[in-house]
Design a protein around this motif. Structure first.
Motif, PDB file in Angstrom:
ATOM      1  N   SER A  86      43.068  29.284  89.910  1.00 22.05           N
ATOM      2  CA  SER A  86      44.492  28.981  90.022  1.00 22.05           C
ATOM      3  C   SER A  86      45.238  30.300  90.160  1.00 22.05           C
ATOM      4  O   SER A  86      45.204  31.140  89.255  1.00 22.05           O
ATOM      5  CB  SER A  86      44.970  28.222  88.777  1.00 22.05           C
ATOM      6  OG  SER A  86      46.354  27.958  88.853  1.00 22.05           O
ATOM      7  N   LEU A  87      45.910  30.497  91.299  1.00 22.63           N
ATOM      8  CA  LEU A  87      46.469  31.798  91.630  1.00 22.63           C
ATOM      9  C   LEU A  87      47.950  31.694  91.973  1.00 22.63           C
ATOM     10  O   LEU A  87      48.388  30.746  92.626  1.00 22.63           O
ATOM     11  CB  LEU A  87      45.721  32.405  92.816  1.00 22.63           C
ATOM     12  CG  LEU A  87      44.198  32.558  92.647  1.00 22.63           C
ATOM     13  CD1 LEU A  87      43.560  32.974  93.955  1.00 22.63           C
ATOM     14  CD2 LEU A  87      43.871  33.544  91.536  1.00 22.63           C
ATOM     15  N   SER A  88      48.729  32.691  91.519  1.00 18.56           N
ATOM     16  CA  SER A  88      50.151  32.779  91.836  1.00 18.56           C
ATOM     17  C   SER A  88      50.562  34.253  91.895  1.00 18.56           C
ATOM     18  O   SER A  88      50.411  34.949  90.886  1.00 18.56           O
ATOM     19  CB  SER A  88      50.988  32.033  90.792  1.00 18.56           C
ATOM     20  OG  SER A  88      52.365  32.113  91.127  1.00 18.56           O
ATOM     21  N   PRO A  89      51.037  34.715  93.071  1.00 14.64           N
ATOM     22  CA  PRO A  89      51.232  33.932  94.296  1.00 14.64           C
ATOM     23  C   PRO A  89      49.903  33.525  94.917  1.00 14.64           C
ATOM     24  O   PRO A  89      48.880  34.184  94.703  1.00 14.64           O
ATOM     25  CB  PRO A  89      51.989  34.909  95.199  1.00 14.64           C
ATOM     26  CG  PRO A  89      51.546  36.261  94.741  1.00 14.64           C
ATOM     27  CD  PRO A  89      51.397  36.146  93.255  1.00 14.64           C
ATOM     28  N   LEU A  90      49.941  32.438  95.673  1.00 12.71           N
ATOM     29  CA  LEU A  90      48.740  31.985  96.350  1.00 12.71           C
ATOM     30  C   LEU A  90      48.458  32.922  97.518  1.00 12.71           C
ATOM     31  O   LEU A  90      49.284  33.069  98.423  1.00 12.71           O
ATOM     32  CB  LEU A  90      48.915  30.565  96.866  1.00 12.71           C
ATOM     33  CG  LEU A  90      47.695  29.974  97.585  1.00 12.71           C
ATOM     34  CD1 LEU A  90      46.539  29.776  96.612  1.00 12.71           C
ATOM     35  CD2 LEU A  90      48.058  28.658  98.274  1.00 12.71           C
ATOM     36  N   PRO A  91      47.311  33.579  97.533  1.00 12.53           N
ATOM     37  CA  PRO A  91      47.024  34.510  98.629  1.00 12.53           C
ATOM     38  C   PRO A  91      46.895  33.808  99.975  1.00 12.53           C
ATOM     39  O   PRO A  91      46.444  32.663 100.056  1.00 12.53           O
ATOM     40  CB  PRO A  91      45.682  35.131  98.212  1.00 12.53           C
ATOM     41  CG  PRO A  91      45.609  34.946  96.723  1.00 12.53           C
ATOM     42  CD  PRO A  91      46.285  33.622  96.476  1.00 12.53           C
ATOM     43  N   MET A  92      47.291  34.513 101.004  1.00 12.08           N
ATOM     44  CA  MET A  92      46.935  34.103 102.353  1.00 12.08           C
ATOM     45  C   MET A  92      45.448  34.346 102.570  1.00 12.08           C
ATOM     46  O   MET A  92      44.771  33.574 103.239  1.00 12.08           O
ATOM     47  CB  MET A  92      47.761  34.891 103.384  1.00 12.08           C
ATOM     48  CG  MET A  92      47.366  34.639 104.825  1.00 12.08           C
ATOM     49  SD  MET A  92      47.503  32.914 105.336  1.00 12.08           S
ATOM     50  CE  MET A  92      49.282  32.686 105.249  1.00 12.08           C
ATOM     51  N   GLN A  93      44.951  35.420 101.953  1.00 10.97           N
ATOM     52  CA  GLN A  93      43.532  35.724 102.083  1.00 10.97           C
ATOM     53  C   GLN A  93      43.061  36.525 100.876  1.00 10.97           C
ATOM     54  O   GLN A  93      43.799  37.336 100.320  1.00 10.97           O
ATOM     55  CB  GLN A  93      43.268  36.529 103.366  1.00 10.97           C
ATOM     56  CG  GLN A  93      41.800  36.772 103.662  1.00 10.97           C
ATOM     57  CD  GLN A  93      41.580  37.295 105.077  1.00 10.97           C
ATOM     58  OE1 GLN A  93      42.328  36.971 105.998  1.00 10.97           O
ATOM     59  NE2 GLN A  93      40.555  38.097 105.253  1.00 10.97           N
ATOM     60  N   ILE A  94      41.818  36.271 100.468  1.00  8.99           N
ATOM     61  CA  ILE A  94      41.111  37.079  99.475  1.00  8.99           C
ATOM     62  C   ILE A  94      39.975  37.760 100.227  1.00  8.99           C
ATOM     63  O   ILE A  94      39.211  37.098 100.930  1.00  8.99           O
ATOM     64  CB  ILE A  94      40.552  36.212  98.334  1.00  8.99           C
ATOM     65  CG1 ILE A  94      41.670  35.395  97.676  1.00  8.99           C
ATOM     66  CG2 ILE A  94      39.848  37.084  97.301  1.00  8.99           C
ATOM     67  CD1 ILE A  94      41.163  34.315  96.725  1.00  8.99           C
ATOM     68  N   THR A  95      39.851  39.070 100.087  1.00 12.85           N
ATOM     69  CA  THR A  95      38.930  39.798 100.954  1.00 12.85           C
ATOM     70  C   THR A  95      37.611  40.115 100.244  1.00 12.85           C
ATOM     71  O   THR A  95      37.346  39.639  99.142  1.00 12.85           O
ATOM     72  CB  THR A  95      39.603  41.066 101.493  1.00 12.85           C
ATOM     73  OG1 THR A  95      39.978  41.916 100.401  1.00 12.85           O
ATOM     74  CG2 THR A  95      40.860  40.702 102.282  1.00 12.85           C
ATOM     75  N   ASP A  96      36.772  40.931 100.900  1.00 13.27           N
ATOM     76  CA  ASP A  96      35.398  41.152 100.466  1.00 13.27           C
ATOM     77  C   ASP A  96      35.278  41.608  99.013  1.00 13.27           C
ATOM     78  O   ASP A  96      36.103  42.383  98.508  1.00 13.27           O
ATOM     79  CB  ASP A  96      34.724  42.183 101.368  1.00 13.27           C
ATOM     80  CG  ASP A  96      34.318  41.608 102.718  1.00 13.27           C
ATOM     81  OD1 ASP A  96      34.493  40.402 102.924  1.00 13.27           O
ATOM     82  OD2 ASP A  96      33.828  42.385 103.557  1.00 13.27           O
ATOM     83  N   ILE A  97      34.215  41.157  98.376  1.00  9.62           N
ATOM     84  CA  ILE A  97      33.933  41.453  96.973  1.00  9.62           C
ATOM     85  C   ILE A  97      33.146  42.750  96.865  1.00  9.62           C
ATOM     86  O   ILE A  97      32.197  42.981  97.606  1.00  9.62           O
ATOM     87  CB  ILE A  97      33.138  40.297  96.341  1.00  9.62           C
ATOM     88  CG1 ILE A  97      33.992  39.013  96.327  1.00  9.62           C
ATOM     89  CG2 ILE A  97      32.659  40.649  94.936  1.00  9.62           C
ATOM     90  CD1 ILE A  97      33.191  37.751  96.041  1.00  9.62           C
ATOM     91  N   PHE A  98      33.564  43.620  95.934  1.00  9.42           N
ATOM     92  CA  PHE A  98      32.814  44.835  95.631  1.00  9.42           C
ATOM     93  C   PHE A  98      32.759  44.998  94.123  1.00  9.42           C
ATOM     94  O   PHE A  98      33.452  44.305  93.371  1.00  9.42           O
ATOM     95  CB  PHE A  98      33.443  46.060  96.304  1.00  9.42           C
ATOM     96  CG  PHE A  98      34.899  46.286  95.965  1.00  9.42           C
ATOM     97  CD1 PHE A  98      35.272  47.217  95.014  1.00  9.42           C
ATOM     98  CD2 PHE A  98      35.903  45.559  96.611  1.00  9.42           C
ATOM     99  CE1 PHE A  98      36.616  47.436  94.705  1.00  9.42           C
ATOM    100  CE2 PHE A  98      37.246  45.760  96.303  1.00  9.42           C
ATOM    101  CZ  PHE A  98      37.599  46.704  95.343  1.00  9.42           C
TER     102      PHE A  98
END
Length: 351
Positions: A138-150
């Motif tokens: 559950s995220l706020s603000p809601l991302p347009m995108q979540i990018t690569d995991i490191f």
């Protein structure tokens, strides 16, 4: 038809582009009818897992759009039968970020937009064939995108995100997501908010480079012809605070970067697709040369080519097996595009 266009484009690129490394021919991952696009590729051991999204056009929220995967055990030369990862009729599913968990399994962020409640799902796979959904934060603000995991020692796994509209309103933000329990739960932090379009770093790629330092690059939504350049993002405290600066990387048209860091050589490779010209490019620098000098990125080399269509191609995503970088991207002409895997020899080592 797509293969013929790609071959012609290679010949043209080799004649007109100044290159330091001759472009390699890409391998086809998926060229069936439809808009095969926005691939994310991850090495799981010696296996390549390429995930991608398919719909009817350049539309992230159409209900017919789903996410699919294929694997390769021969360095991209051949690919397994396609498997479906996610394809709910109420949502358009899009691959947006990937990485490895603490156990070496692949993690995949999927954006689910267009339905009753927009959200992001995280999937896990150990073989690229069977995928299990492990988290819907559950995220706020809601991302347009979540990018690569490191991975960041002492903190856990991290992804960068960005949120906001693509218009002129100053409603744009970006930040971090951190998981200390191998991806089950995530803590969201906003780094900057109320940004204008010109200040907004999108579709970020980041790598941990040691001693609490993280290096990132980000796309700009201002086109290169209008003065847009990629952003450089740096943190010296394991991602708690960040500095955002403009680079000298202007040969772009809303180009998404993908970073590879080689700790042994100290070299950073920045891969991106120059839309409108159909060129897959790489800039390589020693980390020390650009860490405090974001306008010192080296001149680009052309490593591959694709369609010159502005939006029906691009979005490179890199992974590594041994001394080879594998770059996924898509290319074609709406409504039919193809996902490719491009092998590129890692720079510096063995010379």
């Amino acid at each position: 038809m797509n293969s013929m266009k790609i071959s012609i484009a290679f010949a043209v690129a080799i004649m007109v582009a100044t290159v330091q490394a001759a472009p390699c021919a890409p391998y086809t991952v998926q060229d069936c009818e439809g808009y095969n696009s926005w691939p994310m590729m991850q090495a799981v051991g010696r296996r390549l897992v390429c995930t991608y999204s398919r719909g009817t056009g350049h539309n992230i929220s159409e209900g017919v759009r789903g996410v699919f995967a294929r694997t390769s055990d021969d360095s991209g030369k051949s690919w397994s039968q396609e498997v479906c990862v996610a394809d709910e009729s109420n949502y358009g599913e899009v691959t947006i970020g990937k990485g490895l968990d603490e156990d070496g399994a692949m993690l995949l962020w999927i954006r689910c937009y267009g339905g009753p409640s927009n959200h992001h799902d995280l999937y896990r796979t150990v073989d690229g064939v069977k995928f299990e959904k492990i988290s819907t934060p559950s995220l706020s603000p809601l991302p347009m995108q979540i990018t690569d995991i490191f991975h960041v020692p002492g903190r856990g796994m991290m992804s960068l995100w960005f949120a906001g509209s693509y218009g002129t309103a100053s409603d744009k933000s970006w930040g971090t997501l951190v998981s200390a329990d191998n991806g089950c739960t995530w803590t969201q932090t906003t780094v900057e908010k109320d940004l204008s379009k010109a200040e907004w770093p999108t579709e970020q790629s980041a790598v941990y480079v040691g001693n609490g330092k993280i290096l990132g690059l980000a796309r700009t939504e201002i086109s290169g012809s209008s003065g847009g350049v990629q952003f450089q993002l740096t943190s010296t405290d394991s991602g708690l605070t960040w500095k955002r600066e403009s680079t000298n990387i202007s040969d772009i048209m809303c180009s998404t970067p993908s970073l590879v860091y080689d700790a042994q050589s100290g070299l950073v490779s920045n891969y991106y697709f120059e839309r409108g010209k159909g060129l897959v490019k790489r800039r390589v620098n020693a980390l020390a040369d650009i860490w405090s000098a974001p306008t010192a990125w080296a001149d680009p080399e052309v490593v591959g080519v694709g369609s010159e269509r502005p939006w029906d191609t691009g979005n490179v995503n890199a992974t590594v097996i041994g001394r080879t970088h594998f770059i996924a991207y898509y290319s074609g002409t709406n409504p039919n595009t193809t996902v490719y895997a491009l092998p590129v020899l890692a720079p510096g080592r063995g010379k």
